[in-house]
Scaffold this active site. Structure first.
Site, short mmCIF file in Angstrom:
data_model
loop_
_atom_site.label_atom_id
_atom_site.label_comp_id
_atom_site.label_asym_id
_atom_site.label_seq_id
_atom_site.Cartn_x
_atom_site.Cartn_y
_atom_site.Cartn_z
N HIS A 274 -0.82 -6.73 0.33
CA HIS A 274 -0.56 -5.47 -0.36
C HIS A 274 -0.12 -5.66 -1.81
O HIS A 274 -0.18 -4.74 -2.61
CB HIS A 274 0.46 -4.61 0.41
CG HIS A 274 1.87 -5.04 0.27
ND1 HIS A 274 2.53 -5.77 1.23
CD2 HIS A 274 2.78 -4.82 -0.70
CE1 HIS A 274 3.78 -5.98 0.86
NE2 HIS A 274 3.96 -5.42 -0.32
N SER B 252 8.29 -9.05 -2.21
CA SER B 252 7.12 -9.13 -1.34
C SER B 252 6.28 -10.36 -1.64
O SER B 252 5.90 -10.62 -2.78
CB SER B 252 6.24 -7.89 -1.52
OG SER B 252 6.93 -6.73 -1.18
N ASP C 5 -1.18 -8.97 6.39
CA ASP C 5 -0.56 -8.76 5.08
C ASP C 5 -0.36 -10.09 4.34
O ASP C 5 0.67 -10.32 3.71
CB ASP C 5 0.76 -8.01 5.20
CG ASP C 5 1.20 -7.41 3.85
OD1 ASP C 5 0.34 -7.23 2.97
OD2 ASP C 5 2.41 -7.16 3.68
#
Length: 344
Positions: free
Chosen positions: A77, A183, A107
């Site tokens: 993402h 992230s 992911d």
């Protein structure tokens, strides 16, 4: 991305599009030393700040880490929609990175990069970390490169919904305070091994990372082919709750209920979905579907266990034995797994 969102990212000074992160461990140093100081000094050359661009400018920011000498790992993402990706290393150098492949279901993404001298890959932990293991999240929260937060592994084998709304099994939970920009960064043990790839924050003091086992399966495939093929059983499932167990005459609330079997799926004609419903304590409950209680002889009590087994132990084309309770009787059937459809 709309213009108002771009203005918000610019004002934040980080250009962050991702909402993912993890929470940060809060343990103090071990007696006789400062282990997190030593950890940061040893791993920081391998951890990067990522800035992602599209035709309109900065699209997102995140973190990443060297998997080997020229491959970076981050989240899918973070780089979704990227036209250009740049990575900033601990010495301040910015270099261009090329997306080799990405996988929305896990992911995870792999990028090719030419790192500066002294930057070497970080090893993956070869098993799930134990609950209570001290860990650190290193990355660039809110665009602040070179940040470290410390804490513990709060739980393992969690089933989470990814930022892009796909189910990820076997995730690692941590109390490390993770923020936008973390992230894709590593969750590290004090030995400098990657205990997970940070993917999102769930709530205060609750964050999640993709397991080292899933990372080790997916990243080599992304490097080699650009994609990873996930096993696909082809059923819609529900957890077996006490009410569902009562409605279906089960002895205990364990297993995975097959709510439906789509036409043409690998399980079509082999497994049986629900056909009717009854009301238990004022709540409608599906009935008539198989209840999966084992795969290849390995006990399955939860949807998470089912997902983890399929993700880590099987590949498309494998035939698995599925033990179910059907119409009150236990039986075992064989299903040849397909490939999970590309969501894009």
């Amino acid at each position: 991305m709309d213009e108002s969102r771009r203005r918000f990212l610019a004002a934040a000074g980080a250009g962050i599009a991702s909402l993912a992160g993890c929470t940060a461990p809060r343990n103090g140093p071990a007696s006789g030393g400062e282990p997190f100081v030593d950890l940061y000094e040893s791993v920081s050359p391998a951890v990067v700040r990522l800035r992602v661009y599209d035709s309109l400018g900065v699209l997102a920011e995140g973190s990443g880490w060297l998997y080997d000498d020229d491959v970076l790992v981050t989240n899918d993402h973070v780089v979704a929609g990227a036209e250009t990706v740049r990575a900033q290393f601990a010495n301040g150098d910015w270099v261009r990175a090329e997306v080799l492949g990405s996988d929305p279901y896990s992911d995870l993404a792999a990028l090719s990069v030419d790192p500066p001298n002294g930057a070497a890959g970080l090893p993956l932990l070869d098993e799930q970390p134990a609950v209570g293991t001290r860990v650190a999240a290193v990355g660039a929260p809110l665009g602040l490169e070179g940040s470290l937060t410390s804490g513990v592994v709060s739980g393992v084998n969690r089933t989470i919904s990814s930022v892009r709304n796909f189910t990820i099994s076997g995730a690692v939970q941590t109390d490390a305070a993770v923020n936008p920009g973390n992230s894709g960064g590593p969750l590290l043990t004090l030995d400098g091994e990657v205990a997970g790839v940070i993917t999102q924050a769930g709530a205060e003091n609750i964050g999640f990372a993709i397991s080292p086992a899933l990372t080790e399966r997916v990243i080599p495939a992304l490097v080699e082919t650009g994609t990873f093929e996930h096993s696909y059983l082809g059923v819609r499932i529900l957890p077996v709750t006490p009410l569902l167990a009562e409605a279906n005459g089960l002895e205990s609330a364990r297993g995975v209920y097959v709510a439906a079997v789509p036409t043409g799926s690998p399980a079509d004609g082999v497994l049986q979905g629900g056909t009717e419903s009854v009301t238990v304590e004022g709540s409608p409950q599906p009935t008539g579907g198989d209840v999966i209680v084992a795969l290849d002889g390995r006990r399955v009590d939860t949807t998470g266990q089912l997902g983890t087994y399929l993700a880590l132990e099987t590949s498309p084309g494998d035939t698995v034995s599925v033990t179910v309770i059907r119409d009150g009787e236990r039986r075992t059937v064989d299903v040849t797994l397909g490939t999970r459809p590309d969501p894009r």
